[in-house]
Every structure is written in structure tokens, then in C-alpha cells.
Write a protein that holds these residues in place. Structure first.
Motif, short mmCIF file in Angstrom:
data_model
loop_
_atom_site.label_atom_id
_atom_site.label_comp_id
_atom_site.label_asym_id
_atom_site.label_seq_id
_atom_site.Cartn_x
_atom_site.Cartn_y
_atom_site.Cartn_z
N LEU A 215 3.97 75.46 49.84
CA LEU A 215 2.78 73.99 49.44
C LEU A 215 3.74 72.50 49.88
O LEU A 215 3.47 71.69 50.44
N ALA A 216 4.35 73.14 51.23
CA ALA A 216 5.83 72.17 51.70
C ALA A 216 5.89 70.95 51.07
O ALA A 216 5.51 69.66 51.09
N SER A 217 6.20 71.65 50.15
CA SER A 217 6.76 70.24 48.65
C SER A 217 5.79 69.46 48.67
O SER A 217 5.69 68.37 47.66
N GLY A 218 4.46 70.05 48.34
CA GLY A 218 2.86 68.95 47.90
C GLY A 218 2.30 68.48 49.07
O GLY A 218 1.40 68.49 49.02
N LEU A 219 3.16 68.79 50.52
CA LEU A 219 2.07 67.77 51.65
C LEU A 219 0.98 69.04 51.72
O LEU A 219 0.22 68.45 52.23
N LEU A 220 1.20 70.41 51.59
CA LEU A 220 -0.76 70.90 51.81
C LEU A 220 -1.29 70.69 51.41
O LEU A 220 -3.05 71.26 51.60
N SER A 221 -1.14 70.33 50.30
CA SER A 221 -1.79 69.74 49.59
C SER A 221 -3.15 68.87 49.65
O SER A 221 -4.11 68.94 48.90
N GLY A 222 -2.28 68.21 50.49
CA GLY A 222 -3.59 67.07 50.99
C GLY A 222 -3.42 65.59 50.33
O GLY A 222 -4.53 64.90 50.41
N ARG A 223 -2.29 65.90 48.95
CA ARG A 223 -2.33 64.76 48.35
C ARG A 223 -1.99 63.44 48.71
O ARG A 223 -2.11 61.95 47.87
N TYR A 224 -1.13 63.67 49.62
CA TYR A 224 0.33 62.30 49.61
C TYR A 224 0.03 61.45 51.16
O TYR A 224 -0.99 61.65 52.15
N ARG A 236 11.64 64.23 46.39
CA ARG A 236 11.06 64.47 47.58
C ARG A 236 11.27 62.80 47.75
O ARG A 236 11.18 62.49 49.19
N ALA A 237 12.24 62.25 47.02
CA ALA A 237 12.20 60.72 47.33
C ALA A 237 13.55 60.66 47.96
O ALA A 237 14.46 59.86 48.68
N TYR A 238 14.75 61.65 47.44
CA TYR A 238 16.33 61.16 47.79
C TYR A 238 17.00 62.49 48.47
O TYR A 238 18.03 61.91 49.28
N ASN A 239 15.73 63.05 48.97
CA ASN A 239 16.66 64.70 49.98
C ASN A 239 15.74 64.24 51.51
O ASN A 239 15.95 65.39 51.88
N ARG A 240 14.87 63.52 51.72
CA ARG A 240 13.98 63.46 52.98
C ARG A 240 14.96 63.91 54.45
O ARG A 240 14.84 64.26 55.03
N ASP A 246 19.70 70.78 51.89
CA ASP A 246 19.57 71.45 52.68
C ASP A 246 17.73 70.87 52.85
O ASP A 246 17.25 70.83 51.76
N VAL A 247 17.98 69.94 54.29
CA VAL A 247 16.73 68.75 54.23
C VAL A 247 15.42 69.93 54.45
O VAL A 247 14.32 69.82 54.08
N GLY A 248 15.52 71.21 54.92
CA GLY A 248 14.44 72.23 54.37
C GLY A 248 13.28 72.54 53.22
O GLY A 248 12.62 73.20 53.54
N GLU A 249 14.49 72.07 52.45
CA GLU A 249 13.27 72.40 51.46
C GLU A 249 12.28 71.16 51.05
O GLU A 249 11.89 71.25 49.92
N THR A 250 12.61 70.24 51.53
CA THR A 250 11.92 69.07 51.29
C THR A 250 11.03 68.67 52.20
O THR A 250 11.46 68.36 54.31
N PHE A 251 9.60 68.88 52.21
CA PHE A 251 8.41 69.08 52.89
C PHE A 251 8.67 69.38 54.38
O PHE A 251 8.81 69.76 54.96
N ARG A 330 1.94 69.84 66.32
CA ARG A 330 1.90 69.51 65.28
C ARG A 330 3.92 69.19 64.86
O ARG A 330 4.75 68.40 64.91
N VAL A 331 3.94 70.16 64.36
CA VAL A 331 5.30 70.60 63.94
C VAL A 331 6.50 72.12 64.63
O VAL A 331 7.49 71.38 64.42
N ARG A 332 6.25 73.06 65.48
CA ARG A 332 6.87 73.45 66.21
C ARG A 332 7.85 72.99 66.39
O ARG A 332 9.02 73.49 65.90
N ALA A 333 7.96 72.16 67.39
CA ALA A 333 9.20 71.60 68.07
C ALA A 333 10.43 70.70 66.71
O ALA A 333 11.39 71.36 67.48
N GLU A 334 9.26 70.31 65.69
CA GLU A 334 10.87 69.55 64.75
C GLU A 334 11.26 70.56 63.89
O GLU A 334 12.49 70.20 63.77
N VAL A 335 10.83 71.37 63.90
CA VAL A 335 11.30 73.04 62.90
C VAL A 335 11.60 74.69 63.43
O VAL A 335 12.01 74.72 62.86
N HIS A 336 11.34 74.66 64.64
CA HIS A 336 10.96 76.26 64.51
C HIS A 336 12.30 77.17 65.13
O HIS A 336 12.50 78.18 64.48
N HIS A 337 12.88 75.93 65.49
CA HIS A 337 14.37 76.28 66.25
C HIS A 337 15.54 76.45 65.15
O HIS A 337 16.19 76.58 65.28
N ARG A 338 15.52 75.21 63.94
CA ARG A 338 16.40 75.41 62.80
C ARG A 338 16.66 75.93 61.80
O ARG A 338 18.11 76.36 61.58
#
Length: 339
Positions: A215-224, A236-240, A246-251, A330-338
Motif C-alpha cells: 500500500l506504499a506505506s498507506g498512500l494507496l489507501s487514499g486516506r492521506y 512516515r514522519a521521520y524517514n521521508r 532506506d527511503v524506499g521503505e517509506t511511501f 507520475r512515478v516511474r521517473a522517481e523510483v524505477h531506476h533506484r
């Protein structure tokens, strides 16, 4: 004590020698780093997930420095006393992140001590599955580490072992090892790179794939929302920006502002009768090669809703194409290569 009343599809893991419920339960949040969950609430989540047909539970020795393991151990004792089938439950734990992250620390002696502590926390003689917990990258190529894990199997301390990884390259290195039973990797609508090589390689080798952070740390729940405030002890507050791990674990490594906007577009694509979270889980489950997905839950209602995603029909082709386009835009350029 709740008995299992729900049912789920189970998928076999050839190298593990057993099948896992397609929706498992991740229990990081029951230990630490997601805000406080009290003991009775945590046990309620475990009981609720089991009653909904979940038989695979994922934990780690570092979650609350053993709190998550000890809670699961209490739950297992309840199942045993109730005669509800504790033996049908598979508990996977992880080892290797309680100390200095140095490849030289991954010795037979340390692995034995780490797993003995988990055996004590869980109250079991043999651990069902032990995973190296996102260790330094060189560990995945160390024959001595795998030899040590083989020794623990021979000694009866563990029944099988796998790895939890940050990158696709680490996953592929582990899959090539003959006795690695499972690979745990981040996989969700916003983290798609494992589809390209990791899932096909795992399927060919008979290695199970455990999809985490679905759920991408809850993002995909649509609640935030952009102004959502997370507790100070919530990662989600201290590891953004990767301050603690690893930042990949947060969102999933997606910047929060972009992630909230992309998640709103994702939520609009959820089919009738399915929540955004269930849609995200259903997407993971229909990717070829996935064995189980391990969303977390902070209350019984979330645990039951997550398990219900296993009963949803596959997402239609049109929805899949729209989700792929969302990722690309929206997302590929930010994460796919990392990762």
C-alpha cells in the motif's frame, strides 16, 4: 479465542515445501515505527486476520526489538491451547538488523544467536522461515552466509530461509542460490520494476515471492492528504528522506506530495465494491509469480478488509492499462531506476 472462519487461496512455494495464504499479515506496525499499538489491539489484529483466513504472518527481530515476535508467540500459544490449528500457521521472521550493518557480522555464531533469540521470542523450537533482513549488498553474494544458514537448517533451528531485499539486483543474486526459499521485495502499483526480471526468475526457480509495502506505506489507501500529520515515532514522519533506513521503505520512495496526488488518481480507478486499498492488494495478487502479499493492519477492521481482497475478481484489462499509465506519468521517473 477466534477460530478461522474465512478461507483464502493458498499458493505453494516449492523450495519452502508448504503453501501460504495469498494475503498474509505484515507485523512491523505491531512492534514499532508506525505509532503506538497497545498489546490487546495488536493481538486483536492477529486474531482477526487469522479468523479471516490469513495463515502467513511476517515479522522481524528488530520490530520493537522483539515485541512483534513476542506478540505473535502469545498468539501461537492461544491457537495451541484452543486447538485451532497453530501448525497450519506459517511465521516468517527476519534477522540481521539489530546490530552494525557490516558484512563481517553475518557469521554462523551471530546467525545462531539471532535466530535463537527469535525462537525464544516466538516460543518455538524451529523457526518456519528466517529471512536475511535487507543486509549490506555483499552479503547476498557470500557463500559463507548461505553455508551458515544451511547449518542452522541441519541443526533444526530453522526449517527454511529466504531474504528480504531492497533492490532487484539483490533479489536476483539470492534467487540464484539453491536453497533460498523465498524473496521478500517491495512491490506495488508505484513500485513495478520487480515485474521485469525478479518475478519471472523466482517462478522459474521455485522461489516464493513475498510482496511487502503493497500500500506504499498507506498512500494507496487514499486516506492521506498533503496536510496529514504523522506521529513523531512513525517512520512516515521521520524517514521521508532516508534518515534512518532506506527511503524506499517509506511511501515506496515516492515523494510525499507527488505520492498523495498520484494516490488520489489511483483511488478514482478502484472498481465498484472495492476500496482503494483492496484494489492495490488485488493488483499485486494477480501479478504472475507472487506468492503472498503482506499488508499491515492497525485494527481488526483493516485486517479483515485486507483479507477480503483475496476474494475480489481480477482487475479488468482497462483498469490495468490505466494503472500502468498512471505509473508511467507520475512515478516511474522517481523510483524505477533506484531499486
Amino acid at each position: 479465542m477466534s477460530r478461522a472462519t474465512g478461507t483464502q487461496e493458498h499458493r505453494a512455494v516449492p523450495r519452502l515445501g508448504r503453501s501460504l495464504s495469498v494475503v498474509g499479515l505484515g507485523t512491523w506496525q505491531l512492534g514499532a515505527d508506525w505509532g503506538r499499538v497497545d498489546e490487546e489491539e495488536a493481538l486483536g489484529v492477529l486474531r482477526g486476520a487469522y479468523a479471516a483466513g490469513t495463515t502467513f504472518f511476517d515479522t522481524a527481530d528488530v520490530y520493537g526489538d522483539g515485541r512483534s515476535e513476542r506478540l505473535i508467540g502469545r498468539f501461537l500459544r492461544e491457537l495451541g491451547r484452543d486447538g485451532a490449528g497453530a501448525g497450519a500457521v506459517c511465521v516468517a521472521t527476519k534477522a540481521g538488523r539489530r546490530g552494525v550493518q557490516d558484512p563481517a557480522q553475518f557469521t554462523l555464531g551471530n546467525l545462531r544467536a539471532w535466530t535463537d533469540r527469535s525462537r525464544s521470542n516466538l516460543g518455538v523450537d524451529t523457526l518456519d522461515l528466517v529471512q536475511l533482513h535487507c543486509p549490506p549488498t555483499p552479503v547476498f553474494s557470500s557463500a559463507a552466509v548461505y553455508d551458515a544458514l544451511d547449518t542452522l537448517v541441519e541443526e533444526g533451528r530453522i526449517a527454511a530461509y529466504g531474504v528480504s531485499v531492497e533492490t532487484c539486483e539483490e533479489a536476483l543474486a539470492a534467487i540464484a542460490r539453491p536453497h533460498v526459499a523465498t524473496v521478500q521485495i517491495i512491490l506495488n502499483v508505484f513500485r513495478r520494476r520487480p515485474l521485469e526480471e525478479v518475478l519471472p526468475a523466482a517462478a522459474e526457480a521455485g522461489v516464493g515471492v513475498i510482496a511487502r509495502v503493497p500500500l506504499a506505506s498507506g498512500l494507496l489507501s487514499g486516506r492521506y492528504r498533503h496536510d496529514t500529520v504523522f506521529a513523531p515515532d512513525d517512520h512516515r514522519a521521520y524517514n521521508r528522506h532516508g534518515e534512518s533506513f532506506d527511503v524506499g521503505e517509506t511511501f515506496s520512495g515516492v515523494g510525499y506530495a507527488n505520492g498523495v496526488a498520484a494516490a488520489a488518481e489511483f483511488a478514482a480507478l478502484a472498481p465498484a465494491g472495492a476500496s482503494p486499498a483492496q484494489t492495490a492488494l488485488r493488483w499485486v495478487l494477480q501479478q504472475p509469480g507472487v506468492t503472498t502479499v503482506i499488508p499491515g493492519a492497525r485494527n481488526v477492521e483493516q485486517a479483515r478488509a485486507n483479507a477480503a481482497a483475496a476474494q475480489l475478481p481480477p482487475l479488468p484489462d482497462g483498469t490495468l492499462r490505466a494503472l500502468e499509465a498512471l505509473y508511467d506519468d507520475r512515478v516511474r521517473a522517481e523510483v524505477h531506476h533506484r531499486w
